[in-house]
Scaffold this motif. Structure first.
Motif, PDB file in Angstrom:
ATOM      1  N   VAL A  75       0.861  -1.183   0.000  1.00 22.69           N
ATOM      2  CA  VAL A  75       0.000   0.000   0.000  1.00 22.69           C
ATOM      3  C   VAL A  75       0.901   1.238   0.000  1.00 22.69           C
ATOM      4  O   VAL A  75       1.888   1.308   0.736  1.00 22.69           O
ATOM      5  CB  VAL A  75      -1.014  -0.010   1.174  1.00 22.69           C
ATOM      6  CG1 VAL A  75      -0.324  -0.146   2.515  1.00 22.69           C
ATOM      7  CG2 VAL A  75      -1.889   1.241   1.139  1.00 22.69           C
ATOM      8  N   VAL A  76       0.592   2.156  -0.887  1.00 24.76           N
ATOM      9  CA  VAL A  76       1.475   3.307  -1.114  1.00 24.76           C
ATOM     10  C   VAL A  76       0.645   4.583  -1.097  1.00 24.76           C
ATOM     11  O   VAL A  76      -0.564   4.553  -0.872  1.00 24.76           O
ATOM     12  CB  VAL A  76       2.205   3.168  -2.467  1.00 24.76           C
ATOM     13  CG1 VAL A  76       3.091   1.931  -2.468  1.00 24.76           C
ATOM     14  CG2 VAL A  76       1.214   3.094  -3.627  1.00 24.76           C
ATOM     15  N   ARG A  77       1.278   5.700  -1.364  1.00 30.62           N
ATOM     16  CA  ARG A  77       0.554   6.979  -1.458  1.00 30.62           C
ATOM     17  C   ARG A  77       0.373   7.378  -2.922  1.00 30.62           C
ATOM     18  O   ARG A  77       0.867   6.697  -3.823  1.00 30.62           O
ATOM     19  CB  ARG A  77       1.309   8.070  -0.687  1.00 30.62           C
ATOM     20  CG  ARG A  77       1.423   7.802   0.821  1.00 30.62           C
ATOM     21  CD  ARG A  77       0.075   7.835   1.508  1.00 30.62           C
ATOM     22  NE  ARG A  77       0.220   7.734   2.963  1.00 30.62           N
ATOM     23  CZ  ARG A  77      -0.820   7.680   3.796  1.00 30.62           C
ATOM     24  NH1 ARG A  77      -2.063   7.703   3.337  1.00 30.62           N
ATOM     25  NH2 ARG A  77      -0.615   7.591   5.093  1.00 30.62           N
ATOM     26  N   GLN A  78      -0.268   8.506  -3.139  1.00 32.47           N
ATOM     27  CA  GLN A  78      -0.704   8.903  -4.480  1.00 32.47           C
ATOM     28  C   GLN A  78       0.426   9.090  -5.503  1.00 32.47           C
ATOM     29  O   GLN A  78       1.559   9.326  -5.140  1.00 32.47           O
ATOM     30  CB  GLN A  78      -1.538  10.207  -4.407  1.00 32.47           C
ATOM     31  CG  GLN A  78      -0.771  11.450  -3.993  1.00 32.47           C
ATOM     32  CD  GLN A  78      -0.694  11.623  -2.488  1.00 32.47           C
ATOM     33  OE1 GLN A  78      -0.927  10.706  -1.718  1.00 32.47           O
ATOM     34  NE2 GLN A  78      -0.348  12.831  -2.071  1.00 32.47           N
ATOM     35  N   ASN A  79       0.058   8.960  -6.782  1.00 30.38           N
ATOM     36  CA  ASN A  79       0.960   9.183  -7.921  1.00 30.38           C
ATOM     37  C   ASN A  79       2.164   8.249  -7.886  1.00 30.38           C
ATOM     38  O   ASN A  79       3.270   8.633  -8.232  1.00 30.38           O
ATOM     39  CB  ASN A  79       1.409  10.659  -7.957  1.00 30.38           C
ATOM     40  CG  ASN A  79       1.972  11.068  -9.312  1.00 30.38           C
ATOM     41  OD1 ASN A  79       1.637  10.465 -10.330  1.00 30.38           O
ATOM     42  ND2 ASN A  79       2.825  12.066  -9.322  1.00 30.38           N
ATOM     43  N   PHE A  80       1.923   7.021  -7.494  1.00 31.61           N
ATOM     44  CA  PHE A  80       2.986   6.016  -7.444  1.00 31.61           C
ATOM     45  C   PHE A  80       3.382   5.643  -8.876  1.00 31.61           C
ATOM     46  O   PHE A  80       2.539   5.479  -9.745  1.00 31.61           O
ATOM     47  CB  PHE A  80       2.476   4.781  -6.688  1.00 31.61           C
ATOM     48  CG  PHE A  80       3.521   3.741  -6.413  1.00 31.61           C
ATOM     49  CD1 PHE A  80       4.404   3.894  -5.357  1.00 31.61           C
ATOM     50  CD2 PHE A  80       3.614   2.597  -7.199  1.00 31.61           C
ATOM     51  CE1 PHE A  80       5.367   2.925  -5.087  1.00 31.61           C
ATOM     52  CE2 PHE A  80       4.563   1.621  -6.938  1.00 31.61           C
ATOM     53  CZ  PHE A  80       5.449   1.792  -5.883  1.00 31.61           C
ATOM     54  N   ILE A 121      -1.934  -0.949  -3.745  1.00 32.64           N
ATOM     55  CA  ILE A 121      -3.087  -0.132  -3.376  1.00 32.64           C
ATOM     56  C   ILE A 121      -2.611   1.304  -3.192  1.00 32.64           C
ATOM     57  O   ILE A 121      -1.627   1.551  -2.502  1.00 32.64           O
ATOM     58  CB  ILE A 121      -3.717  -0.636  -2.052  1.00 32.64           C
ATOM     59  CG1 ILE A 121      -4.145  -2.098  -2.197  1.00 32.64           C
ATOM     60  CG2 ILE A 121      -4.897   0.249  -1.644  1.00 32.64           C
ATOM     61  CD1 ILE A 121      -4.509  -2.763  -0.878  1.00 32.64           C
ATOM     62  N   ALA A 122      -3.295   2.253  -3.835  1.00 34.36           N
ATOM     63  CA  ALA A 122      -2.921   3.661  -3.694  1.00 34.36           C
ATOM     64  C   ALA A 122      -4.176   4.521  -3.652  1.00 34.36           C
ATOM     65  O   ALA A 122      -5.209   4.137  -4.208  1.00 34.36           O
ATOM     66  CB  ALA A 122      -2.033   4.086  -4.868  1.00 34.36           C
ATOM     67  N   PRO A 123      -4.067   5.683  -3.012  1.00 36.70           N
ATOM     68  CA  PRO A 123      -5.241   6.554  -2.912  1.00 36.70           C
ATOM     69  C   PRO A 123      -5.391   7.466  -4.118  1.00 36.70           C
ATOM     70  O   PRO A 123      -4.398   7.934  -4.674  1.00 36.70           O
ATOM     71  CB  PRO A 123      -4.922   7.396  -1.667  1.00 36.70           C
ATOM     72  CG  PRO A 123      -3.431   7.496  -1.676  1.00 36.70           C
ATOM     73  CD  PRO A 123      -2.918   6.213  -2.266  1.00 36.70           C
ATOM     74  N   LYS A 124      -6.646   7.708  -4.509  1.00 33.56           N
ATOM     75  CA  LYS A 124      -6.872   8.797  -5.453  1.00 33.56           C
ATOM     76  C   LYS A 124      -7.421   9.964  -4.640  1.00 33.56           C
ATOM     77  O   LYS A 124      -8.275   9.791  -3.778  1.00 33.56           O
ATOM     78  CB  LYS A 124      -7.811   8.387  -6.574  1.00 33.56           C
ATOM     79  CG  LYS A 124      -9.168   7.847  -6.164  1.00 33.56           C
ATOM     80  CD  LYS A 124     -10.010   7.633  -7.423  1.00 33.56           C
ATOM     81  CE  LYS A 124     -11.443   7.283  -7.114  1.00 33.56           C
ATOM     82  NZ  LYS A 124     -11.659   5.953  -6.542  1.00 33.56           N
ATOM     83  N   VAL A 167      -4.832  -1.163  -7.477  1.00 34.80           N
ATOM     84  CA  VAL A 167      -6.166  -0.750  -7.009  1.00 34.80           C
ATOM     85  C   VAL A 167      -6.128   0.671  -6.477  1.00 34.80           C
ATOM     86  O   VAL A 167      -5.261   1.023  -5.676  1.00 34.80           O
ATOM     87  CB  VAL A 167      -6.624  -1.667  -5.844  1.00 34.80           C
ATOM     88  CG1 VAL A 167      -7.994  -1.240  -5.351  1.00 34.80           C
ATOM     89  CG2 VAL A 167      -6.625  -3.110  -6.265  1.00 34.80           C
ATOM     90  N   GLU A 168      -7.084   1.465  -6.902  1.00 38.82           N
ATOM     91  CA  GLU A 168      -7.237   2.807  -6.326  1.00 38.82           C
ATOM     92  C   GLU A 168      -8.387   2.805  -5.323  1.00 38.82           C
ATOM     93  O   GLU A 168      -9.474   2.295  -5.618  1.00 38.82           O
ATOM     94  CB  GLU A 168      -7.584   3.806  -7.431  1.00 38.82           C
ATOM     95  CG  GLU A 168      -6.395   4.362  -8.170  1.00 38.82           C
ATOM     96  CD  GLU A 168      -6.802   5.484  -9.108  1.00 38.82           C
ATOM     97  OE1 GLU A 168      -7.935   5.440  -9.631  1.00 38.82           O
ATOM     98  OE2 GLU A 168      -5.988   6.395  -9.318  1.00 38.82           O
ATOM     99  N   LEU A 169      -8.142   3.401  -4.169  1.00 38.58           N
ATOM    100  CA  LEU A 169      -9.210   3.594  -3.184  1.00 38.58           C
ATOM    101  C   LEU A 169      -9.296   5.079  -2.877  1.00 38.58           C
ATOM    102  O   LEU A 169      -8.416   5.855  -3.265  1.00 38.58           O
ATOM    103  CB  LEU A 169      -8.883   2.844  -1.888  1.00 38.58           C
ATOM    104  CG  LEU A 169      -8.889   1.307  -1.910  1.00 38.58           C
ATOM    105  CD1 LEU A 169      -8.508   0.784  -0.516  1.00 38.58           C
ATOM    106  CD2 LEU A 169     -10.250   0.768  -2.329  1.00 38.58           C
ATOM    107  N   ASP A 170     -10.349   5.479  -2.166  1.00 37.24           N
ATOM    108  CA  ASP A 170     -10.418   6.872  -1.724  1.00 37.24           C
ATOM    109  C   ASP A 170      -9.359   7.100  -0.651  1.00 37.24           C
ATOM    110  O   ASP A 170      -9.010   6.185   0.097  1.00 37.24           O
ATOM    111  CB  ASP A 170     -11.806   7.177  -1.170  1.00 37.24           C
ATOM    112  CG  ASP A 170     -12.837   7.195  -2.290  1.00 37.24           C
ATOM    113  OD1 ASP A 170     -12.448   7.476  -3.444  1.00 37.24           O
ATOM    114  OD2 ASP A 170     -14.014   6.885  -2.010  1.00 37.24           O
ATOM    115  N   ALA A 171      -8.900   8.352  -0.579  1.00 30.11           N
ATOM    116  CA  ALA A 171      -7.804   8.661   0.339  1.00 30.11           C
ATOM    117  C   ALA A 171      -8.094   8.261   1.797  1.00 30.11           C
ATOM    118  O   ALA A 171      -7.228   7.675   2.461  1.00 30.11           O
ATOM    119  CB  ALA A 171      -7.432  10.131   0.224  1.00 30.11           C
ATOM    120  N   PRO A 172      -9.303   8.529   2.342  1.00 31.76           N
ATOM    121  CA  PRO A 172      -9.542   8.157   3.746  1.00 31.76           C
ATOM    122  C   PRO A 172      -9.462   6.640   3.962  1.00 31.76           C
ATOM    123  O   PRO A 172      -9.035   6.181   5.025  1.00 31.76           O
ATOM    124  CB  PRO A 172     -10.975   8.652   4.009  1.00 31.76           C
ATOM    125  CG  PRO A 172     -11.229   9.697   2.964  1.00 31.76           C
ATOM    126  CD  PRO A 172     -10.429   9.293   1.770  1.00 31.76           C
TER     127      PRO A 172
END
Ligand code: SF4
Lengths: 470, 226
Positions: free
Chosen positions: B72-77, B99-102, B129-134
């Motif tokens: 699991v990573v942060r955005q714009n990976f 898994i990263a947030p949009k 996979v993109e999930l919501d940031a929260p």
């Protein structure tokens, strides 16, 4: 008919068929390859027993690994094996190769336009993210991965989902000393390194129209640093002039040219075409840009200073802290106080003849500051010969800079040109990522004129207020 | 391409945004002409100290994450260079899902993954996979409470389950076409070649503006027909 954008016109011209999953099979007019991202693609073809569908539409060169001092002496055996693999693959599959013997070798994105391969209205792909460069001609050009390289080799097509469109206008005119590089850095600083993800950017407005093809290529080149796979500029007289003059062996001629020009003239976006997103900048207010961090979006005006970790919108304070620590910078430091050890002038962003002329104008009759190492690396053998014909190499060498042979060089430091840990560089390339120019190296992205002025002063200066020939 | 249906394994957290492909695999590992062995270069400059010893502060070096299969990573990976070697390195190291947030707020939309990288994942059977940031924040927090916790990423059901005491799962969106391709492990090239006739018809009407014979005699090797 509904008004269309430049992008839509090219997309529609290249639709082979619509696929059942909603994507489109797009035809590829020009496929460029280099030694780093192609070997596994050829291997894939061999394993599957597949042929290259249209070998005459793929063009190869060697650029990433090439030493710039003695190019034939590739000491690193792994680099050499990669270069040799490309030559063998091109022989096996019948693909044109501009190798180290060729007087047309150079960085893939520099030789495409030089050879007349990059044309308005075409689709251009390459296993390299800076393929966006070719969009400067009004082509749809984007970087692909190695699996896609294999796909294009085997089919000359790519399944694509249609991107959204993003119009970027620069109104007004640039101040003297401010260049195409500053326009694109300003855009990236504003929308962020993911701001263009999912979009094709189209640049327009008077400041873009006033740019030469070289300047336009600089702008489109760094579209990927804004997250956009492609950036484009509608073709106009400047474009057609570039394509039809000089030695461009693959540009159409005679009747074929006439037909092509008629199409090219019809490509610019219709006046009321709709875009998914738009942004406008006043070019006359843009100042020379310098990056301070480890991502191209971490950029500020030369009149600015290193920000505090909690002052950078779109980034967490922790990320900025890590970045500043890597860069060895303290918040509040004026950009003009940052001292540099090395200057790199080159790359597919700023390694064309105009870039070298701009740098030479600043260096003419001057000396590089004591202790500063300056590498000038022409983007191609043609740029090298042109520069030498104009005597630019003498300007560089008398100033104390090193004049090298063509290649990617210190843009990514895959060859022997590297920064050592902690070394600080003013670079005309496109990425200031950690370790990009050598492990532990610290990169500040700037324009060629800003890099040259930093070389003379040993620190960044505002080129607008620093006396030099324009 | 390898098919993907679901994966259960340890989920490792990499708490950094805008991780570029130069970080995922540095340039010295791009010289290989082989298709394997890239796991050695994964996050090399973060994973190892200058003297070559593993960096004890890097998350993947922690004993609990030795066998991680989900990251699991942060955005714009995966921004930056198009190098598919980055995806090969992740896959060969053992990661099967990312898994990263949009992030969407006001006028800012930051995707979880960069475009070319996401494509490259799809070509190699890695599920991005993109999930919501929260939701991603919650995953990071739950991993922090239970380091080494396992998760299941299930493509048919489009769900992610963390096997901690809370057990609450997430569902995710995915383009139906990509889902189908991953589930079937389709050979993309074979699919395109099944449209041979359409390609041939297109080629008959499309002009690539490439002069075939004239002005084409400068030195270049490897092209037999000139
Ligand atoms: S000059 Fe730099 S960015 Fe351009 S192709 Fe070479 S390595 Fe890539």
């Amino acid at each position: 008919m509904a008004p269309k954008t430049l992008f839509e016109k090219i997309w529609n011209r290249h639709r082979v068929t619509d696929l059942e999953d909603g994507s489109t099979l797009l035809y590829i007019d020009r496929h460029l390859i280099h030694e780093v991202t192609s070997p596994q693609a050829f291997e894939g073809l061999r394993l599957a027993g597949r042929q290259v569908h249209r070998p005459e539409l793929t063009f190869a060169t060697m650029d990433h690994n090439i030493p710039t001092e003695n190019r034939h002496d590739i000491r690193d055996p792994v680099s050499r094996a990669q270069v040799e693999a490309l030559a063998a693959n091109c022989r096996e599959f019948g693909i044109r190769l501009y190798d180290l013997e060729s007087d047309k070798q150079g960085i893939v994105h520099i030789i495409g336009p030089e050879l007349g391969l990059t044309l308005p209205g075409t689709t251009v792909v390459c296993g390299d993210s800076h393929t966006s460069t070719h969009g400067a001609f009004g082509a749809l050009a984007y970087g692909i991965g190695t699996s896609e390289v294999e796909h294009v080799l085997a089919t000359q097509c790519l399944p694509q989902t249609r991107p959204k469109t993003f119009r970027v206008d620069f109104t007004g005119h640039l101040q003297p000393g401010v260049s195409a590089k500053d326009l694109i850095l300003k855009l990236i600083g504003t929308i962020g390194t993911a701001g263009g993800t999912g979009y094709v950017l189209e640049y327009g407005g008077p400041a873009i129209r006033a740019l030469s093809m070289e300047g336009r290529m600089t702008v489109c080149n760094m579209s990927i640093e804004a997250g956009a796979r492609a950036g484009m500029i509608a073709p106009d007289d400047t474009t057609i002039q570039y394509v039809t003059t000089g030695q461009r062996p693959f540009a159409p001629q005679g009747e074929m040219l006439e037909k092509a020009v008629a199409v090219w003239r019809s490509l610019p976006s219709d006046a009321d075409a709709a875009y998914d997103r738009r942004i406008t900048f006043d070019a006359s207010r843009i100042t020379p840009q310098v990056t301070w961090g480890t991502s191209p979006g971490m950029v500020t005006d030369i009149t600015g200073s290193v920000p505090a970790p909690d002052q950078v919108p779109g980034h967490s304070a922790a990320d900025i802290e890590k970045s500043l620590q890597y860069m060895g910078l303290t918040p509040g430091t004026p950009m003009t106080d940052i001292r540099i050890d090395t200057v790199f002038i080159g790359s597919c962003t700023n390694g064309r003849i105009e870039d070298l002329r701009a740098a030479a104008r600043v260096l003419e009759g001057r000396r590089v500051a004591p202790g500063v190492r300056v590498l000038v690396v022409p983007g191609s053998q043609q740029v090298l010969r042109q520069a030498e014909a104009e005597g630019l190499h003498t300007v560089f060498m008398s100033a104390g800079a090193q004049w090298r042979q063509s290649g990617c060089s210190m843009c990514l430091a895959m060859n022997p040109d590297k920064l050592s840990p902690g070394e600080r560089c003013a670079s005309t390339s496109n990425r200031n990522f950690e370790g990009r120019q050598g492990k532990g190296g610290r990169t500040h992205l700037v324009s060629p004129q800003m890099a040259a002025a930093a070389a003379v002063n040993g620190h960044f200066v505002d080129i607008r207020t620093w006396p030099h020939k324009e | 391409m390898q098919a993907f249906t679901s994966v259960r394994g340890v989920i490792a957290p990499l708490d950094r945004a805008n991780v570029d492909t130069d970080q995922i695999i540095p340039k010295q590992f791009l010289k290989s002409i082989a298709r394997s062995g890239f796991e050695r270069g994964l996050f090399f400059d973060w994973r190892y100290l200058p003297d070559g010893r593993p960096n004890p502060d890097f998350v993947l070096n922690a004993p609990v994450y030795q066998k991680a299969a989900i990251l699991v990573v942060r955005q714009n990976f995966g921004c930056g260079s198009s190098r598919e070697h980055a995806v090969w390195a992740l896959a060969q190291y053992g990661f099967q899902a990312l898994i990263a947030p949009k992030i969407s707020r006001e006028n800012i939309h930051i995707p979880g993954f960069a475009d070319i990288f996401r494509n490259n994942c799809a070509k190699n059977g890695i599920l991005a996979v993109e999930l919501d940031a929260p939701q991603v924040d919650e995953i990071f927090a739950r991993i922090e409470r239970h380091p080494g916790v396992e998760a299941t990423v299930d493509l048919p059901g489009q769900t992610i389950t963390l096997h901690d005491d809370k057990g609450r799962g997430f569902s995710f969106d995915i383009e139906p076409s990509l889902k189908k391709r991953l589930l079937q492990g389709l050979d993309d090239i074979a699919v395109t070649l099944s449209h041979r006739q359409a390609i041939a018809a297109f080629e008959r009407r499309h002009d690539v503006w490439l002069p075939q014979k004239n002005g084409d005699r400068h030195k270049c090797q490897g092209f037999g027909q000139e």
